[in-house]
Design a protein around this motif. Structure first.
Motif, PDB file in Angstrom:
ATOM      1  N   ALA A 321      33.442  28.714  30.964  1.00 49.42           N
ATOM      2  CA  ALA A 321      34.840  27.743  31.155  1.00 49.42           C
ATOM      3  C   ALA A 321      35.875  28.344  32.143  1.00 49.42           C
ATOM      4  O   ALA A 321      36.345  27.680  33.108  1.00 49.42           O
ATOM      5  CB  ALA A 321      35.761  27.599  29.805  1.00 49.42           C
ATOM      6  N   TYR A 322      35.970  29.712  32.489  1.00 47.89           N
ATOM      7  CA  TYR A 322      36.882  30.308  33.358  1.00 47.89           C
ATOM      8  C   TYR A 322      36.044  30.137  34.625  1.00 47.89           C
ATOM      9  O   TYR A 322      36.822  29.980  35.660  1.00 47.89           O
ATOM     10  CB  TYR A 322      37.068  31.941  32.924  1.00 47.89           C
ATOM     11  N   ASP A 324      34.141  27.737  35.711  1.00 45.56           N
ATOM     12  CA  ASP A 324      34.167  26.430  35.923  1.00 45.56           C
ATOM     13  C   ASP A 324      35.743  26.039  36.643  1.00 45.56           C
ATOM     14  O   ASP A 324      35.949  25.379  37.562  1.00 45.56           O
ATOM     15  CB  ASP A 324      33.968  25.223  34.705  1.00 45.56           C
ATOM     16  N   ASP A 325      36.698  26.566  35.735  1.00 45.03           N
ATOM     17  CA  ASP A 325      38.143  26.291  36.122  1.00 45.03           C
ATOM     18  C   ASP A 325      38.397  26.956  37.506  1.00 45.03           C
ATOM     19  O   ASP A 325      39.142  26.442  38.440  1.00 45.03           O
ATOM     20  CB  ASP A 325      39.082  26.875  34.981  1.00 45.03           C
ATOM     21  N   SER A 326      37.801  28.322  37.810  1.00 48.21           N
ATOM     22  CA  SER A 326      38.077  29.006  39.019  1.00 48.21           C
ATOM     23  C   SER A 326      37.618  28.113  40.099  1.00 48.21           C
ATOM     24  O   SER A 326      38.009  28.089  41.236  1.00 48.21           O
ATOM     25  CB  SER A 326      37.560  30.137  39.041  1.00 48.21           C
ATOM     26  N   GLU A 328      36.886  24.737  40.215  1.00 54.05           N
ATOM     27  CA  GLU A 328      37.811  23.592  40.400  1.00 54.05           C
ATOM     28  C   GLU A 328      39.079  23.952  41.011  1.00 54.05           C
ATOM     29  O   GLU A 328      39.627  23.215  42.076  1.00 54.05           O
ATOM     30  CB  GLU A 328      37.995  23.071  38.971  1.00 54.05           C
ATOM     31  N   ARG A 329      39.619  24.944  40.860  1.00 57.88           N
ATOM     32  CA  ARG A 329      40.878  25.353  41.397  1.00 57.88           C
ATOM     33  C   ARG A 329      40.714  25.615  43.027  1.00 57.88           C
ATOM     34  O   ARG A 329      41.414  25.394  43.946  1.00 57.88           O
ATOM     35  CB  ARG A 329      41.633  26.394  40.854  1.00 57.88           C
TER      36      ARG A 329
END
Length: 338
Positions: A321-322, A324-326, A328-329
Motif C-alpha cells: 500500500a505504501y 503504491d501510494d509513493s 502514485e504521488r
C-alpha cells in the motif's frame, strides 16, 4: 477450468511415524495450508497422504511435503511459516539455480544456512538467491522493505562463517541516525551508546549462537560492534562485515565503508531505499552505490519486494500500500510539471 482428465491422484507414504504429527501440523493445519495455497485436496490416513488436483498443483504439493519431511528427518523443526516458505519455493522451483550442497534426493532445492543453534531455510525465491549470493560472492547488497529477512539472513551467514572458522571475526555496523541523536550525547560507554541501534543484529545473533558464546565473542572481539562513523582508516581482513540500514549512509560514508574490505573478508550491505531518514536533498549512499556498482564483477545485488515479506501477511499488504501510494504521488508530481 480443470477437467477430470487433467486431475492427478498421488499417494505419498512417510515411513517414520514419529514425524507424522509435526509434518501434518496440529489438527492437520499444515496440510490445510497446502490445500489452500496450492488448490489441491490432501487427505491423510496414518502415514499416508493422498493428493488430488491438477498435475502441476499435485506435483508441487508433493515437493512441499517431501521437502518438509526431509527437514524433519534432519532434526529441524517446522512451523506454519516454514510451510508457507516451502510453498513459495515450490511455486518458483523452475527459477532456482542448482545447489550441489543440498541433498540431491530432495525434489525441492532449498538454500539454507546452518548454525549451531538452528538451520535457516529460504522461504521465498529472493531469500534463496540472497543465501546463494552470500555463499558465492564477496560483496552482496540486500535491498528491499522491512520483514523480508535481509538482516536476519546476513547475521546468520556471518555467524555460520565464524563458527566454521572461515572468518576470524564478525563486524556489525549501522548508521545511528534514526532517533535524531548524536552518539556522544547518549549515556554509557560505546557499546551502550550503539546497542539500541544494533538491537536487530543482536537478536539475530542470539538466535544463531548460544548466549554465552555471543558474550565471549563480544568480550574477545570476535564479534565487534563498530559504529559507522569510527570505521575510517581501518582495513577489515578475514572478517564477515555487515552494514545494516545502509539507506541512511551518505555517499562519502558508503564509499568509506566499502573500501574497508580486506583479504579473506566478505561484506553484506542491507537497506531499504524507500525508508531514507537522511536530511532532505541528501543522496543516500546505498542508492548511489547500487547504481554505480550494478555491473561490477564480484558484487551481487538481491532485490526484495513486498511479496517477499515473511512476517505477518498483513505486513506485506502494508508495504504494498505504501509503495503504491509513493508511485502514485511520483506520477502525479511528474504530470504536474510543465
Amino acid at each position: 477450468m480443470t477437467y477430470a482428465s487433467d486431475l492427478t491422484h498421488l499417494v505419498l507414504v512417510f515411513e517414520d511415524n514419529r514425524l507424522i504429527g509435526p509434518l501434518y501440523g496440529q489438527f492437520d493445519q499444515h496440510l490445510a495450508l497446502i490445500e489452500q495455497k496450492l488448490d489441491v485436496d490432501a487427505t491423510a490416513r496414518g502415514n499416508q497422504v493422498t493428493i488430488r488436483g491438477s498435475h502441476e498443483a499435485a506435483e508441487r504439493a508433493r515437493d512441499v511435503l517431501e521437502a518438509l519431511y526431509g527437514r524433519l528427518q534432519a532434526g529441524q523443526a517446522i512451523t506454519s511459516a516454514d510451510v508457507e516458505g516451502a510453498i513459495r519455493m515450490a511455486l518458483s522451483a523452475g527459477d532456482q539455480l542448482p545447489l550441489p550442497t543440498i541433498d540431491a534426493g530432495s525434489r525441492l532445492q532449498l538454500a539454507a544456512i546452518a548454525t549451531r543453534r538452528k538451520t535457516v531455510v529460504a522461504r521465498n525465491p529472493a531469500q534463496d538467491a540472497y543465501i546463494r549470493a552470500m555463499d558465492r560472492s564477496t560483496l552482496v547488497f540486500g535491498l528491499g522493505p522491512a520483514g523480508t529477512g535481509k538482516t536476519y539472513l546476513a547475521v546468520a551467514h556471518a555467524a555460520a562463517l565464524l563458527e566454521r572458522g572461515e572468518v576470524a571475526r564478525v563486524v556489525l555496523s549501522r548508521p545511528a541516525v534514526e532517533a535524531g541523536e548524536r552518539l556522544g550525547f547518549l549515556p554509557g560507554d560505546m557499546r551502550e551508546k550503539i546497542d539500541p541501534y544494533l538491537r536487530p543484529l543482536y537478536d539475530a545473533l542470539y538466535d544463531m549462537m548460544p548466549p554465552e558464546r555471543v558474550e565471549r565473542a563480544l568480550t574477545s572481539g570476535a564479534i565487534e560492534i563498530a559504529p559507522l562513523a569510527f570505521m575510517r582508516g581501518r582495513t577489515l581482513a578475514n572478517a564477515a562485515v555487515i552494514l545494516d540500514e545502509a539507506q541512511n549512509t551518505t555517499s562519502m560514508q558508503m564509499k568509506m565503508f566499502l573500501t574497508r574490505l580486506g583479504d579473506g573478508s566478505k561484506m553484506i550491505v542491507t537497506g531499504d531505499p524507500s525508508q531514507i531518514d537522511l536530511p532532505a536533498g541528501q543522496v543516500s549512499g546505498l542508492v548511489e552505490a547500487s547504481r554505480i556498482l550494478a555491473e561490477t564483477s564480484g558484487v551481487v545485488q538481491v532485490r526484495f519486494t513486498h511479496e517477499d515479506v515473511v512476517r505477518h501477511e498483513l505486513v506485506a499488504r502494508i508495504v504494498k500500500a505504501y509503495d503504491d501510494d509513493s508511485r502514485e504521488r511520483l506520477a502525479a508530481r511528474a504530470g504536474a510539471k510543465p
